[in-house]
Design a protein around this motif. Structure first.
Motif, mmCIF file in Angstrom:
data_model
loop_
_atom_site.group_PDB
_atom_site.id
_atom_site.type_symbol
_atom_site.label_atom_id
_atom_site.label_comp_id
_atom_site.label_asym_id
_atom_site.label_seq_id
_atom_site.Cartn_x
_atom_site.Cartn_y
_atom_site.Cartn_z
ATOM 1 N N PHE A 80 -39.610 12.740 -13.464
ATOM 2 C CA PHE A 80 -38.550 13.541 -14.054
ATOM 3 C C PHE A 80 -37.451 12.595 -14.511
ATOM 4 O O PHE A 80 -36.627 12.157 -13.719
ATOM 5 C CB PHE A 80 -38.012 14.556 -13.043
ATOM 6 N N TYR A 81 -37.444 12.252 -15.787
ATOM 7 C CA TYR A 81 -36.514 11.247 -16.292
ATOM 8 C C TYR A 81 -35.061 11.713 -16.281
ATOM 9 O O TYR A 81 -34.162 10.903 -16.305
ATOM 10 C CB TYR A 81 -36.917 10.803 -17.704
ATOM 11 N N SER A 82 -34.835 13.008 -16.203
ATOM 12 C CA SER A 82 -33.451 13.474 -16.165
ATOM 13 C C SER A 82 -32.820 13.203 -14.808
ATOM 14 O O SER A 82 -31.626 13.320 -14.653
ATOM 15 C CB SER A 82 -33.376 14.969 -16.481
ATOM 16 N N GLY A 83 -33.620 12.826 -13.830
ATOM 17 C CA GLY A 83 -33.074 12.610 -12.509
ATOM 18 C C GLY A 83 -33.719 11.450 -11.775
ATOM 19 O O GLY A 83 -34.070 11.577 -10.624
ATOM 20 N N VAL A 84 -33.902 10.311 -12.447
ATOM 21 C CA VAL A 84 -34.473 9.151 -11.779
ATOM 22 C C VAL A 84 -33.538 8.769 -10.642
ATOM 23 O O VAL A 84 -32.358 8.529 -10.850
ATOM 24 C CB VAL A 84 -34.661 7.954 -12.742
ATOM 25 N N SER A 85 -34.080 8.754 -9.431
ATOM 26 C CA SER A 85 -33.241 8.504 -8.268
ATOM 27 C C SER A 85 -33.788 7.378 -7.402
ATOM 28 O O SER A 85 -33.344 7.178 -6.286
ATOM 29 C CB SER A 85 -33.110 9.798 -7.461
ATOM 30 N N ASP A 86 -34.719 6.652 -7.929
ATOM 31 C CA ASP A 86 -35.367 5.557 -7.217
ATOM 32 C C ASP A 86 -34.365 4.421 -6.999
ATOM 33 O O ASP A 86 -33.773 3.906 -7.941
ATOM 34 C CB ASP A 86 -36.557 5.077 -8.045
ATOM 35 N N GLU A 87 -34.187 4.030 -5.739
ATOM 36 C CA GLU A 87 -33.233 2.971 -5.391
ATOM 37 C C GLU A 87 -33.522 1.675 -6.141
ATOM 38 O O GLU A 87 -32.611 0.913 -6.471
ATOM 39 C CB GLU A 87 -33.262 2.731 -3.878
ATOM 40 N N ARG A 88 -34.792 1.412 -6.427
ATOM 41 C CA ARG A 88 -35.174 0.170 -7.105
ATOM 42 C C ARG A 88 -34.607 0.077 -8.521
ATOM 43 O O ARG A 88 -34.523 -0.996 -9.085
ATOM 44 C CB ARG A 88 -36.704 0.042 -7.143
ATOM 45 N N PHE A 89 -34.177 1.204 -9.076
ATOM 46 C CA PHE A 89 -33.655 1.232 -10.432
ATOM 47 C C PHE A 89 -32.122 1.164 -10.470
ATOM 48 O O PHE A 89 -31.534 1.223 -11.528
ATOM 49 C CB PHE A 89 -34.099 2.516 -11.144
ATOM 50 N N LYS A 90 -31.501 1.069 -9.309
ATOM 51 C CA LYS A 90 -30.041 1.173 -9.229
ATOM 52 C C LYS A 90 -29.418 -0.111 -8.708
ATOM 53 O O LYS A 90 -30.054 -0.868 -7.986
ATOM 54 C CB LYS A 90 -29.654 2.337 -8.310
ATOM 55 N N LYS A 91 -28.179 -0.344 -9.076
ATOM 56 C CA LYS A 91 -27.418 -1.466 -8.535
ATOM 57 C C LYS A 91 -25.977 -1.020 -8.327
ATOM 58 O O LYS A 91 -25.581 0.062 -8.759
ATOM 59 C CB LYS A 91 -27.494 -2.685 -9.456
ATOM 60 N N LYS A 92 -25.219 -1.838 -7.643
ATOM 61 C CA LYS A 92 -23.822 -1.536 -7.325
ATOM 62 C C LYS A 92 -23.696 -0.179 -6.632
ATOM 63 O O LYS A 92 -22.832 0.626 -6.966
ATOM 64 C CB LYS A 92 -22.940 -1.600 -8.575
ATOM 65 N N ILE A 93 -24.583 0.083 -5.692
ATOM 66 C CA ILE A 93 -24.612 1.362 -4.975
ATOM 67 C C ILE A 93 -23.507 1.365 -3.927
ATOM 68 O O ILE A 93 -23.399 0.438 -3.128
ATOM 69 C CB ILE A 93 -25.986 1.573 -4.301
ATOM 70 N N LYS A 94 -22.672 2.369 -3.952
ATOM 71 C CA LYS A 94 -21.628 2.525 -2.937
ATOM 72 C C LYS A 94 -21.355 4.005 -2.734
ATOM 73 O O LYS A 94 -21.662 4.828 -3.587
ATOM 74 C CB LYS A 94 -20.362 1.767 -3.313
ATOM 75 N N ASN A 95 -20.798 4.340 -1.590
ATOM 76 C CA ASN A 95 -20.492 5.735 -1.284
ATOM 77 C C ASN A 95 -19.445 6.278 -2.250
ATOM 78 O O ASN A 95 -18.490 5.584 -2.596
ATOM 79 C CB ASN A 95 -19.991 5.890 0.153
#
Length: 136
Positions: free
Chosen positions: A3-18
């Motif tokens: 579902f490309y409208s909601g890619v939530s895979d951690e491997r695709f993200k950076k600068k993750i913070k609360n």
């Protein structure tokens, strides 16, 4: 299926913070209203009267399914854009729309914040009840 409208895979993200902003305060700024949709002719007349009409907007308006007179409840995209710009699509030359799915993380954060506050209130109430309880 992806579902490309909601890619939530951690491997695709950076600068993750609360997320630390008060989502409840932001959500409370959205004015929910009841309304009826204008007919196509009402819309075009309004746009021409207010000098807001453009060929691209008129073409966009022609493509929309008209729900003339249908009562509905929702929000105004231009107002939501001021609070949550990433949740609104469109421009003055096209039709504005709210991407309600993009609001879900803020709603979840708001529920979490409210739950934390409720737990705090419950704990304070227990403390007060203990202080007010008659002794043995």
């Amino acid at each position: 299926k992806i579902f490309y409208s909601g890619v939530s895979d951690e491997r695709f993200k950076k600068k993750i913070k609360n997320y630390v902003e008060n989502a409840t305060d932001l959500l409370n700024q959205i004015q929910i209203c009841s309304f009826e949709y204008k007919s196509y002719s009402e819309l075009i007349n309004y746009l021409r009267r207010t000098s807001l009409v453009s060929k691209s907007l008129e073409n966009e308006a022609r493509k929309l399914p008209y729900l003339e007179g249908k009562a509905s409840v929702g929000a105004i995209a231009q107002h939501v854009k001021k609070i949550f710009p990433s949740c609104v699509n469109g421009s003055d030359d096209t039709v504005y729309s709210i991407n309600w799915v993009n609001l879900i993380p803020y709603i979840i954060k708001s529920i979490q914040d409210l739950d934390t506050k409720l737990t705090d209130v419950k704990n304070r109430l227990k403390t007060v009840e203990k202080l007010l309880a008659p002794g043995p």
